[in-house]
Design a protein around this motif. Structure first.
Motif, PDB file in Angstrom:
ATOM      1  N   THR A   1       0.820  -1.214   0.000  1.00 19.30           N
ATOM      2  CA  THR A   1       0.000   0.000   0.000  1.00 19.30           C
ATOM      3  C   THR A   1       0.855   1.266   0.000  1.00 19.30           C
ATOM      4  N   ALA A   2       1.885   1.265   0.824  1.00 20.82           N
ATOM      5  CA  ALA A   2       2.641   2.499   1.076  1.00 20.82           C
ATOM      6  C   ALA A   2       3.757   2.777   0.079  1.00 20.82           C
ATOM      7  N   SER A   3       4.285   1.765  -0.539  1.00 19.75           N
ATOM      8  CA  SER A   3       5.489   1.938  -1.362  1.00 19.75           C
ATOM      9  C   SER A   3       5.346   2.950  -2.485  1.00 19.75           C
ATOM     10  N   HIS A   4       4.176   3.022  -3.107  1.00 20.35           N
ATOM     11  CA  HIS A   4       4.062   3.904  -4.275  1.00 20.35           C
ATOM     12  C   HIS A   4       3.990   5.390  -3.933  1.00 20.35           C
ATOM     13  N   ILE A   5       3.846   5.743  -2.635  1.00 20.58           N
ATOM     14  CA  ILE A   5       3.928   7.175  -2.287  1.00 20.58           C
ATOM     15  C   ILE A   5       5.099   7.446  -1.336  1.00 20.58           C
ATOM     16  N   GLN A   6       5.962   6.486  -1.193  1.00 17.26           N
ATOM     17  CA  GLN A   6       7.118   6.639  -0.301  1.00 17.26           C
ATOM     18  C   GLN A   6       7.963   7.856  -0.663  1.00 17.26           C
ATOM     19  N   PHE A   7       8.074   8.161  -1.944  1.00 16.65           N
ATOM     20  CA  PHE A   7       8.902   9.274  -2.403  1.00 16.65           C
ATOM     21  C   PHE A   7       8.409  10.633  -1.887  1.00 16.65           C
ATOM     22  N   LYS A   8       7.165  10.691  -1.406  1.00 20.05           N
ATOM     23  CA  LYS A   8       6.614  11.955  -0.916  1.00 20.05           C
ATOM     24  C   LYS A   8       7.030  12.259   0.517  1.00 20.05           C
ATOM     25  N   LYS A   9       7.657  11.318   1.163  1.00 19.17           N
ATOM     26  CA  LYS A   9       8.255  11.493   2.496  1.00 19.17           C
ATOM     27  C   LYS A   9       7.237  11.850   3.582  1.00 19.17           C
ATOM     28  N   TYR A  10       6.101  11.172   3.557  1.00 15.36           N
ATOM     29  CA  TYR A  10       5.161  11.302   4.668  1.00 15.36           C
ATOM     30  C   TYR A  10       5.728  10.540   5.859  1.00 15.36           C
ATOM     31  N   ARG A  11       5.690  11.144   7.015  1.00 13.59           N
ATOM     32  CA  ARG A  11       6.258  10.523   8.208  1.00 13.59           C
ATOM     33  C   ARG A  11       5.631   9.160   8.494  1.00 13.59           C
ATOM     34  N   ASN A  12       4.299   9.073   8.472  1.00  8.72           N
ATOM     35  CA  ASN A  12       3.676   7.794   8.810  1.00  8.72           C
ATOM     36  C   ASN A  12       4.000   6.713   7.781  1.00  8.72           C
ATOM     37  N   ILE A  13       4.161   7.084   6.527  1.00 11.59           N
ATOM     38  CA  ILE A  13       4.511   6.113   5.485  1.00 11.59           C
ATOM     39  C   ILE A  13       5.930   5.609   5.710  1.00 11.59           C
ATOM     40  N   ASP A  14       6.869   6.524   5.948  1.00 14.08           N
ATOM     41  CA  ASP A  14       8.252   6.121   6.208  1.00 14.08           C
ATOM     42  C   ASP A  14       8.346   5.213   7.432  1.00 14.08           C
ATOM     43  N   ASN A  15       7.648   5.581   8.509  1.00 15.94           N
ATOM     44  CA  ASN A  15       7.681   4.773   9.736  1.00 15.94           C
ATOM     45  C   ASN A  15       7.057   3.397   9.514  1.00 15.94           C
ATOM     46  N   ALA A  16       5.928   3.356   8.844  1.00 21.98           N
ATOM     47  CA  ALA A  16       5.246   2.083   8.595  1.00 21.98           C
ATOM     48  C   ALA A  16       6.103   1.159   7.735  1.00 21.98           C
ATOM     49  N   LEU A  17       6.718   1.708   6.713  1.00 17.56           N
ATOM     50  CA  LEU A  17       7.570   0.883   5.855  1.00 17.56           C
ATOM     51  C   LEU A  17       8.785   0.363   6.615  1.00 17.56           C
ATOM     52  N   GLN A  18       9.353   1.191   7.452  1.00 20.99           N
ATOM     53  CA  GLN A  18      10.504   0.751   8.249  1.00 20.99           C
ATOM     54  C   GLN A  18      10.105  -0.406   9.169  1.00 20.99           C
ATOM     55  N   ILE A  19       8.985  -0.266   9.845  1.00 20.17           N
ATOM     56  CA  ILE A  19       8.507  -1.324  10.743  1.00 20.17           C
ATOM     57  C   ILE A  19       8.238  -2.597   9.954  1.00 20.17           C
ATOM     58  N   ALA A  20       7.491  -2.481   8.852  1.00 19.78           N
ATOM     59  CA  ALA A  20       7.134  -3.650   8.060  1.00 19.78           C
ATOM     60  C   ALA A  20       8.366  -4.349   7.494  1.00 19.78           C
ATOM     61  N   HIS A  21       9.299  -3.577   6.952  1.00 18.79           N
ATOM     62  CA  HIS A  21      10.518  -4.180   6.393  1.00 18.79           C
ATOM     63  C   HIS A  21      11.341  -4.865   7.486  1.00 18.79           C
ATOM     64  N   ASN A  22      11.444  -4.246   8.652  1.00 21.09           N
ATOM     65  CA  ASN A  22      12.187  -4.866   9.747  1.00 21.09           C
ATOM     66  C   ASN A  22      11.580  -6.193  10.153  1.00 21.09           C
TER      67      ASN A  22
END
Length: 167
Positions: free
Chosen positions: A140-161
């Protein structure tokens, strides 16, 4: 009364304004009660319902409401907005907030459709994160990651970890 507006339009706007104020004050039950009486073809109704459901930790139903919001969204071109250096600075700062958890009205969606779509993706990401659906978070989040929304960056970091540690 507004010129060119009939009584029904004025009442609808007044009701929508009240719903937005209720949600923004954390009065989800009252807003939800009003939202359930709204017509089913209004994008803001579905998004604001999702906010109420998210506030009650009903993430699965919030996701359903978000899908309905996208399904009712009309693909109208947005008016071109000025994007000077000050605007970009404001956007960068705003992207570090949880502004996707703020209620919207029909006018906002019409004027800022791209920001609205991002808010839907951000809220969907938050729901998937709360449900522990790590692959869905990434999807869900990957395609807007480039926009640098804090919650998107945090969610992706948690999920990837979590996903990296389970491999």
């Amino acid at each position: 009364m507004l010129l060119g507006a009939n009584n029904s339009q004025v009442q609808q706007q007044s009701q929508e304004d009240l719903i937005v104020r209720l949600i923004d004050k954390g009065r989800f039950s009252e807003a939800y009660q009003l939202l359930k009486a709204e017509p089913d073809d209004i994008t803001s109704t579905h998004f604001n319902t999702a906010l109420c459901l998210f506030g009650s930790k009903n993430y699965k139903d919030a996701l359903i409401s978000l899908d309905k919001a996208l399904a009712t969204l009309h693909n109208k071109p947005n008016p071109h907005h000025q994007t000077d250096a000050n605007y970009q600075s404001i956007v960068n700062a705003q992207n570090q907030t949880d502004d996707h958890l703020i209620a919207v009205d029909t006018k906002y969606i019409t004027l800022f459709t791209e920001r609205f779509r991002d808010a839907v993706v951000r809220l969907k990401t938050d729901c998937w994160l709360e449900l522990g659906e790590w692959n869905r978070v990434v999807e869900t989040a990957s395609h807007i990651q480039f926009k640098k929304y804090r919650n998107i960056d945090n969610a992706l970091q948690i999920a990837h970890n979590i996903l990296d540690n389970h491999e």
